[in-house]
Design a protein around this motif. Structure first.
Motif, PDB file in Angstrom:
ATOM      1  N   LEU A  36       0.848  -1.217   0.165  1.00  0.00           N
ATOM      2  CA  LEU A  36      -0.072   0.148   0.050  1.00  0.00           C
ATOM      3  C   LEU A  36       0.900   1.300   0.123  1.00  0.00           C
ATOM      4  CD1 LEU A  36      -3.081   0.819   0.224  1.00  0.00           C
ATOM      5  CD2 LEU A  36      -2.679   1.281   2.716  1.00  0.00           C
ATOM      6  N   GLU A  37       2.029   1.355   0.825  1.00  0.00           N
ATOM      7  CA  GLU A  37       2.821   2.287   0.799  1.00  0.00           C
ATOM      8  C   GLU A  37       3.540   2.569  -0.460  1.00  0.00           C
ATOM      9  OE1 GLU A  37       5.050   2.441   4.448  1.00  0.00           O
ATOM     10  OE2 GLU A  37       3.373   2.055   5.898  1.00  0.00           O
ATOM     11  N   GLU A  38       4.232   1.407  -0.708  1.00  0.00           N
ATOM     12  CA  GLU A  38       5.183   1.434  -2.149  1.00  0.00           C
ATOM     13  C   GLU A  38       4.553   1.908  -3.255  1.00  0.00           C
ATOM     14  OE1 GLU A  38       7.729  -1.951  -1.854  1.00  0.00           O
ATOM     15  OE2 GLU A  38       8.707  -1.192  -0.047  1.00  0.00           O
ATOM     16  N   LYS A  39       3.224   1.035  -3.696  1.00  0.00           N
ATOM     17  CA  LYS A  39       2.667   1.082  -4.913  1.00  0.00           C
ATOM     18  C   LYS A  39       1.535   2.255  -5.016  1.00  0.00           C
ATOM     19  CE  LYS A  39       0.060  -1.556  -8.373  1.00  0.00           C
ATOM     20  NZ  LYS A  39       1.073  -1.064  -9.483  1.00  0.00           N
ATOM     21  N   VAL A  40       0.548   2.077  -3.910  1.00  0.00           N
ATOM     22  CA  VAL A  40      -0.341   3.175  -3.787  1.00  0.00           C
ATOM     23  C   VAL A  40       0.007   4.426  -3.055  1.00  0.00           C
ATOM     24  CG1 VAL A  40      -2.843   3.631  -3.220  1.00  0.00           C
ATOM     25  CG2 VAL A  40      -1.942   1.314  -3.895  1.00  0.00           C
ATOM     26  N   GLY A  41       0.956   4.231  -2.436  1.00  0.00           N
ATOM     27  CA  GLY A  41       1.512   5.455  -1.836  1.00  0.00           C
ATOM     28  C   GLY A  41       0.911   6.146  -0.476  1.00  0.00           C
ATOM     29  N   ILE A  42      -0.109   5.080   0.119  1.00  0.00           N
ATOM     30  CA  ILE A  42      -0.726   5.734   1.185  1.00  0.00           C
ATOM     31  C   ILE A  42      -0.149   5.215   2.497  1.00  0.00           C
ATOM     32  CG2 ILE A  42      -3.011   5.461   2.360  1.00  0.00           C
ATOM     33  CD1 ILE A  42      -4.619   5.074  -0.047  1.00  0.00           C
ATOM     34  N   ASN A 266      -3.729   6.580  -6.570  1.00  0.00           N
ATOM     35  CA  ASN A 266      -2.730   5.715  -6.675  1.00  0.00           C
ATOM     36  C   ASN A 266      -1.396   6.576  -7.208  1.00  0.00           C
ATOM     37  OD1 ASN A 266      -0.846   3.487  -7.842  1.00  0.00           O
ATOM     38  ND2 ASN A 266      -2.376   2.428  -7.557  1.00  0.00           N
ATOM     39  N   LYS A 267      -0.385   6.604  -6.404  1.00  0.00           N
ATOM     40  CA  LYS A 267       0.950   7.206  -6.834  1.00  0.00           C
ATOM     41  C   LYS A 267       1.408   6.634  -8.052  1.00  0.00           C
ATOM     42  CE  LYS A 267       5.314   8.815  -5.099  1.00  0.00           C
ATOM     43  NZ  LYS A 267       6.124   8.845  -4.073  1.00  0.00           N
ATOM     44  N   SER A 268       1.646   5.320  -8.180  1.00  0.00           N
ATOM     45  CA  SER A 268       2.008   4.609  -9.465  1.00  0.00           C
ATOM     46  C   SER A 268       1.292   4.801 -10.789  1.00  0.00           C
ATOM     47  CB  SER A 268       2.213   3.066  -9.359  1.00  0.00           C
ATOM     48  OG  SER A 268       1.020   2.537  -9.119  1.00  0.00           O
ATOM     49  N   VAL A 269       0.042   5.276 -10.556  1.00  0.00           N
ATOM     50  CA  VAL A 269      -0.750   5.441 -11.805  1.00  0.00           C
ATOM     51  C   VAL A 269      -0.517   6.837 -12.217  1.00  0.00           C
ATOM     52  CG1 VAL A 269      -3.109   6.068 -12.235  1.00  0.00           C
ATOM     53  CG2 VAL A 269      -2.701   3.987 -11.200  1.00  0.00           C
ATOM     54  N   ILE A 270      -0.262   8.014 -11.198  1.00  0.00           N
ATOM     55  CA  ILE A 270      -0.003   9.228 -11.349  1.00  0.00           C
ATOM     56  C   ILE A 270       1.275   9.275 -12.075  1.00  0.00           C
ATOM     57  CG2 ILE A 270       0.739  11.487 -10.259  1.00  0.00           C
ATOM     58  CD1 ILE A 270      -1.555  10.848  -8.475  1.00  0.00           C
ATOM     59  N   GLU A 271       2.246   8.520 -11.824  1.00  0.00           N
ATOM     60  CA  GLU A 271       3.749   8.524 -12.383  1.00  0.00           C
ATOM     61  C   GLU A 271       3.575   7.945 -13.665  1.00  0.00           C
ATOM     62  OE1 GLU A 271       6.350   7.871  -8.220  1.00  0.00           O
ATOM     63  OE2 GLU A 271       5.721   6.279  -9.537  1.00  0.00           O
ATOM     64  N   ASP A 282       7.515  15.133 -11.227  1.00  0.00           N
ATOM     65  CA  ASP A 282       7.389  15.875 -10.002  1.00  0.00           C
ATOM     66  C   ASP A 282       6.283  16.898 -10.275  1.00  0.00           C
ATOM     67  OD1 ASP A 282       9.109  17.491 -11.686  1.00  0.00           O
ATOM     68  OD2 ASP A 282      10.776  17.521 -10.191  1.00  0.00           O
ATOM     69  N   LEU A 283       5.927  17.491 -11.682  1.00  0.00           N
ATOM     70  CA  LEU A 283       4.885  18.300 -11.971  1.00  0.00           C
ATOM     71  C   LEU A 283       3.391  17.859 -11.481  1.00  0.00           C
ATOM     72  CD1 LEU A 283       5.793  19.632 -15.403  1.00  0.00           C
ATOM     73  CD2 LEU A 283       6.566  20.502 -13.175  1.00  0.00           C
ATOM     74  N   ALA A 284       3.344  16.592 -10.905  1.00  0.00           N
ATOM     75  CA  ALA A 284       2.108  16.141 -10.640  1.00  0.00           C
ATOM     76  C   ALA A 284       2.113  16.039  -8.885  1.00  0.00           C
ATOM     77  CB  ALA A 284       1.777  14.834 -11.094  1.00  0.00           C
ATOM     78  N   PRO A 285       1.931  16.908  -7.927  1.00  0.00           N
ATOM     79  CA  PRO A 285       2.068  16.881  -6.577  1.00  0.00           C
ATOM     80  C   PRO A 285       1.182  15.870  -6.183  1.00  0.00           C
ATOM     81  CG  PRO A 285       0.726  18.760  -7.047  1.00  0.00           C
ATOM     82  CD  PRO A 285       1.349  18.062  -8.493  1.00  0.00           C
ATOM     83  N   THR A 286       1.776  15.006  -4.981  1.00  0.00           N
ATOM     84  CA  THR A 286       0.761  14.004  -4.381  1.00  0.00           C
ATOM     85  C   THR A 286       0.579  14.281  -2.965  1.00  0.00           C
ATOM     86  OG1 THR A 286       2.734  12.590  -4.040  1.00  0.00           O
ATOM     87  CG2 THR A 286       1.447  12.181  -6.079  1.00  0.00           C
ATOM     88  N   VAL A 287      -0.592  13.907  -2.190  1.00  0.00           N
ATOM     89  CA  VAL A 287      -0.610  13.994  -0.984  1.00  0.00           C
ATOM     90  C   VAL A 287      -1.377  12.700  -0.367  1.00  0.00           C
ATOM     91  CG1 VAL A 287      -1.064  16.541  -1.173  1.00  0.00           C
ATOM     92  CG2 VAL A 287      -3.126  14.831  -1.112  1.00  0.00           C
ATOM     93  N   MET A 288      -1.439  11.765  -0.975  1.00  0.00           N
ATOM     94  CA  MET A 288      -2.157  10.444  -0.410  1.00  0.00           C
ATOM     95  C   MET A 288      -1.059   9.864   0.606  1.00  0.00           C
ATOM     96  SD  MET A 288      -0.287   9.875  -3.339  1.00  0.00           S
ATOM     97  CE  MET A 288      -1.323   9.818  -4.667  1.00  0.00           C
TER      98      MET A 288
END
Length: 336
Positions: A36-42, A266-271, A282-288
């Protein structure tokens, strides 16, 4: 010509953050926290229900709205329109925006108030609708647009997926009506939908088709229900063409957009989306990582942090893109 300009931002999340290991104890569920932390980013989230906090969607929305109004340097009585984007409203009826207006202004005013429900695209859809209304109506001086999410209120006991992903929170912006001489302002939006995909994930009980009954509660067919698993690559395929079409429609080259604020599912989806757009990740900020997935609240929450952290400056072109169940997709292009 007039247009709407963002002049204030705010957010609210209830209680102290809950990390993944604490969540397992509080909710009584098990899940792969490392994945969850590594792939999704939560890594953490805020959930009123698990903290014993007596707050729900209207409370989150009100507090985010008040923060944005204060940030804009105006008062609640200056607001002419309150719009709430959500698919987890306080009640089926009346609209959550009506409650928020009453709390902000204390009674009857010449203020419009309505909700926009487009799943997790509710905020971006509400922002587009509000900006268009303000451009055409000179009586609308200031509007507050809130995206709020309270999906944990609908998560059933033992639902490890629901507890690990969904969280409470709200983000808000204040829009001011400005003339065309102002370099900042809303440019355009784009909306897409496919209602044939309504039966994937949602809260199906409690409406006209499926009223809540004792039999339904006993069967466990209430609250958040995952009827069909969503394709894992859906947003990776959806968002890049939507964003490209948005930029073409607005006449701003993709390469000029300084920040891309995307649904924080999902952080990996955004990437992967940023890779497909051939733009730096890095132009797509994440807060999850700190808020979990807050649905219609996540885009304004991420944007608030981007502004306050100095990632967005006046004059920067910004794109929002969000999608949700049903499905609905919305995007906004504006000059901050």
């Amino acid at each position: 010509m007039a247009k709407a300009k963002i002049v204030g931002t705010g957010l609210y999340a209830p209680g102290e953050p809950i990390g993944n290991e604490e969540l397992k104890r509080l909710a009584g569920v098990e899940f792969d926290s490392e994945r969850l932390e590594e792939k999704v980013g939560i890594k953490a989230r805020h959930i009123a229900r698990l903290r014993g906090i007596d707050e729900s969607a209207a409370d989150f929305a009100e507090k985010a709205a008040r923060a944005a109004i204060a940030d804009a340097g105006i008062g609640p009585m200056d607001v002419d329109l309150v719009v709430v984007g959500t698919d987890t409203p306080e009640y089926v009826s009346p609209a959550t925006a009506i409650l928020v207006q009453g709390r902000l202004q204390g009674g009857q005013r010449d203020t419009g108030a309505f909700d926009v429900g487009a799943s997790c695209a509710s905020f971006v859809t509400a922002l587009d609708a509000t900006a268009m209304m303000m451009a055409g109506d000179r009586s609308l001086r200031f509007a507050v647009v809130v995206g709020v999410y309270n999906m944990p209120a609908h998560v059933r006991p033992g639902d490890a997926f629901g507890w690990s992903i969904f969280a409470d929170g709200a983000g808000a912006v204040v829009l001011a009506r400005v003339d065309d001489a102002d370099p900042s302002g809303y440019v355009t939006g784009k909306l897409i939908s496919d209602g044939t995909q309504w039966d994937y994930v949602g809260v199906y009980a409690g409406g006209a088709r499926k009223p809540v009954t004792r039999e339904l509660l006993d069967a466990g067919t209430y609250g958040l229900e995952l009827l069909q698993r969503l394709p894992g690559d859906r947003n990776v395929k959806l968002w890049p063409p939507v964003i490209r079409a948005l930029c073409d429609k607005g006449g701003i080259p993709l390469e000029r957009v300084s920040r891309f604020v995307l649904t924080q599912i999902n952080k990996s989806v955004i990437e992967s989306v940023m890779d497909a757009l051939e733009r730096p990740r890095d132009l797509a900020p994440t807060v999850m990582d700190r808020y979990g997935y807050t649905g219609s609240g996540c885009v304004p929450m991420a944007f608030h942090h981007a502004v306050k952290d100095g990632l967005v400056a006046r004059g920067d072109p910004v794109a929002f893109c969000a999608s949700g169940a049903g499905f609905a997709v919305g995007a906004n292009l504006f000059i901050y």
